[in-house]
Design a protein around this motif. Structure first.
Motif, mmCIF file in Angstrom:
data_model
loop_
_atom_site.group_PDB
_atom_site.id
_atom_site.type_symbol
_atom_site.label_atom_id
_atom_site.label_comp_id
_atom_site.label_asym_id
_atom_site.label_seq_id
_atom_site.Cartn_x
_atom_site.Cartn_y
_atom_site.Cartn_z
ATOM 1 N N VAL A 143 0.856 -1.179 0.000
ATOM 2 C CA VAL A 143 0.000 0.000 0.000
ATOM 3 C C VAL A 143 0.893 1.230 0.000
ATOM 4 O O VAL A 143 1.786 1.355 0.852
ATOM 5 C CB VAL A 143 -0.923 0.032 1.247
ATOM 6 C CG1 VAL A 143 -1.781 1.301 1.247
ATOM 7 C CG2 VAL A 143 -1.795 -1.205 1.307
ATOM 8 N N GLU A 144 0.657 2.124 -0.964
ATOM 9 C CA GLU A 144 1.335 3.422 -0.966
ATOM 10 C C GLU A 144 0.437 4.368 -0.182
ATOM 11 O O GLU A 144 -0.667 4.678 -0.617
ATOM 12 C CB GLU A 144 1.522 3.941 -2.389
ATOM 13 C CG GLU A 144 2.481 3.135 -3.226
ATOM 14 C CD GLU A 144 2.592 3.679 -4.641
ATOM 15 O OE1 GLU A 144 2.282 4.865 -4.869
ATOM 16 O OE2 GLU A 144 2.970 2.890 -5.515
ATOM 17 N N ALA A 145 0.907 4.808 0.977
ATOM 18 C CA ALA A 145 0.085 5.647 1.846
ATOM 19 C C ALA A 145 0.731 7.014 2.011
ATOM 20 O O ALA A 145 1.950 7.158 1.919
ATOM 21 C CB ALA A 145 -0.092 4.976 3.205
ATOM 22 N N ARG A 146 -0.103 8.012 2.279
ATOM 23 C CA ARG A 146 0.399 9.351 2.570
ATOM 24 C C ARG A 146 -0.290 9.890 3.823
ATOM 25 O O ARG A 146 0.337 10.017 4.866
ATOM 26 C CB ARG A 146 0.183 10.283 1.392
ATOM 27 C CG ARG A 146 0.787 11.649 1.597
ATOM 28 C CD ARG A 146 0.737 12.434 0.316
ATOM 29 N NE ARG A 146 1.321 13.737 0.487
ATOM 30 C CZ ARG A 146 1.495 14.587 -0.478
ATOM 31 N NH1 ARG A 146 1.154 14.262 -1.709
ATOM 32 N NH2 ARG A 146 2.026 15.761 -0.249
ATOM 33 N N GLN A 147 -1.580 10.168 3.742
ATOM 34 C CA GLN A 147 -2.294 10.661 4.913
ATOM 35 C C GLN A 147 -2.399 9.586 5.987
ATOM 36 O O GLN A 147 -2.323 9.870 7.177
ATOM 37 C CB GLN A 147 -3.685 11.161 4.516
ATOM 38 C CG GLN A 147 -3.632 12.398 3.641
ATOM 39 C CD GLN A 147 -5.005 12.792 3.106
ATOM 40 O OE1 GLN A 147 -5.970 12.054 3.257
ATOM 41 N NE2 GLN A 147 -5.077 13.957 2.485
ATOM 42 N N LEU A 148 -2.562 8.337 5.577
ATOM 43 C CA LEU A 148 -2.612 7.228 6.534
ATOM 44 C C LEU A 148 -1.276 7.040 7.249
ATOM 45 O O LEU A 148 -1.228 6.488 8.340
ATOM 46 C CB LEU A 148 -2.988 5.922 5.826
ATOM 47 C CG LEU A 148 -4.469 5.703 5.569
ATOM 48 C CD1 LEU A 148 -4.674 4.555 4.597
ATOM 49 C CD2 LEU A 148 -5.205 5.430 6.854
ATOM 50 N N ALA A 149 -0.194 7.482 6.636
ATOM 51 C CA ALA A 149 1.141 7.345 7.227
ATOM 52 C C ALA A 149 1.563 8.628 7.941
ATOM 53 O O ALA A 149 2.750 8.854 8.154
ATOM 54 C CB ALA A 149 2.151 6.968 6.155
ATOM 55 N N GLY A 150 0.606 9.503 8.269
ATOM 56 C CA GLY A 150 0.923 10.716 9.012
ATOM 57 C C GLY A 150 1.370 11.873 8.145
ATOM 58 O O GLY A 150 2.020 12.795 8.630
ATOM 59 N N GLY A 151 1.065 11.858 6.860
ATOM 60 C CA GLY A 151 1.397 12.965 5.969
ATOM 61 C C GLY A 151 2.657 12.754 5.146
ATOM 62 O O GLY A 151 2.911 13.479 4.191
ATOM 63 N N ASP A 152 3.485 11.781 5.524
ATOM 64 C CA ASP A 152 4.707 11.486 4.768
ATOM 65 C C ASP A 152 4.464 10.264 3.880
ATOM 66 O O ASP A 152 3.951 9.248 4.364
ATOM 67 C CB ASP A 152 5.876 11.191 5.716
ATOM 68 C CG ASP A 152 6.257 12.400 6.543
ATOM 69 O OD1 ASP A 152 6.211 13.518 5.997
ATOM 70 O OD2 ASP A 152 6.589 12.223 7.736
ATOM 71 N N PRO A 153 4.834 10.333 2.589
ATOM 72 C CA PRO A 153 4.659 9.165 1.717
ATOM 73 C C PRO A 153 5.433 7.967 2.268
ATOM 74 O O PRO A 153 6.593 8.095 2.668
ATOM 75 C CB PRO A 153 5.233 9.615 0.378
ATOM 76 C CG PRO A 153 5.242 11.104 0.436
ATOM 77 C CD PRO A 153 5.407 11.467 1.876
ATOM 78 N N ALA A 154 4.769 6.814 2.296
ATOM 79 C CA ALA A 154 5.401 5.594 2.811
ATOM 80 C C ALA A 154 4.796 4.379 2.124
ATOM 81 O O ALA A 154 3.635 4.393 1.713
ATOM 82 C CB ALA A 154 5.199 5.499 4.319
#
Length: 194
Positions: A143-154
């Motif tokens: 999963v490419e997350a951004r908002q789910l990872a606290g705002g940082d792409p992860a």
């Protein structure tokens, strides 16, 4: 009169000469080859008959089995809320993408079951199209997350997001399907507004 000319004796000498000059081994070889050809022909006919009989028996068994009804499939497919058909990649593309709200995540051993509400993007705004289905995915689905990872792409695994995705339709994802209809990855669609 035949005796006067010696024709009878001449014919007897000729027959005797022919018998002396014939090769008994050559005649025996010719006869043996003929018998061998005959044995091969009989064996081929017997094998063809056996093959035909086996084909008829197998065909009959398959017809009997078909009339009895279909057997249960080896693997029971995951239940779906609708008659969802996974998107297929266009010619020359590796994946096909479905936009959707992903929610209702439930962990079941090595898999995670999620509900997907299909969305359509119209000028950056996501609108539901009325198709809802469930997916059962491996916990290790990338999963490419951004908002789910606290705002940082992860890059994370789906198993790490079960708690955040357990609620209602809040998070939007682009779901990538391969040519065989399997989900390869999820990408958070942070660029869409809901």
């Amino acid at each position: 009169m035949a005796d006067e000319n010696g024709l009878g004796g001449h014919l007897a000498d000729l027959a005797d000469s022919g018998r002396r000059r014939t090769d008994p081994l050559a005649a025996e070889r010719i006869r043996a080859r003929g018998e061998q050809r005959l044995r091969r022909k009989r064996a081929a006919m017997a094998a063809g008959g056996a093959l035909l009989a086996a084909t008829v028996v197998l065909g009959g068994l398959s017809l009997v089995r078909a009339t009895r009804g279909s057997e249960l499939p080896a693997a029971v497919p995951a239940p779906t809320a609708s008659r969802f058909v996974p998107p297929t990649p266009a010619p020359g593309e590796e994946y096909a993408t479905e936009l959707g709200h992903v929610y209702g995540a439930v962990a079941n051993g090595d898999s995670v079951e999620v509900t997907v509400e299909r969305l359509r993007s119209v000028r950056g705004t996501a609108t539901p199209v009325g198709v809802v289905h469930t997916l059962t995915l491996p916990r290790g689905t990338p999963v490419e997350a951004r908002q789910l990872a606290g705002g940082d792409p992860a890059d994370v695994q789906l198993g790490e997001l079960v708690d955040q995705l357990a609620g209602g339709p809040r998070w939007m994802f682009a779901i990538d399907y391969d040519s065989e209809g399997r989900v390869q990855s999820l990408r958070e669609a942070y660029w869409l507004t809901g």
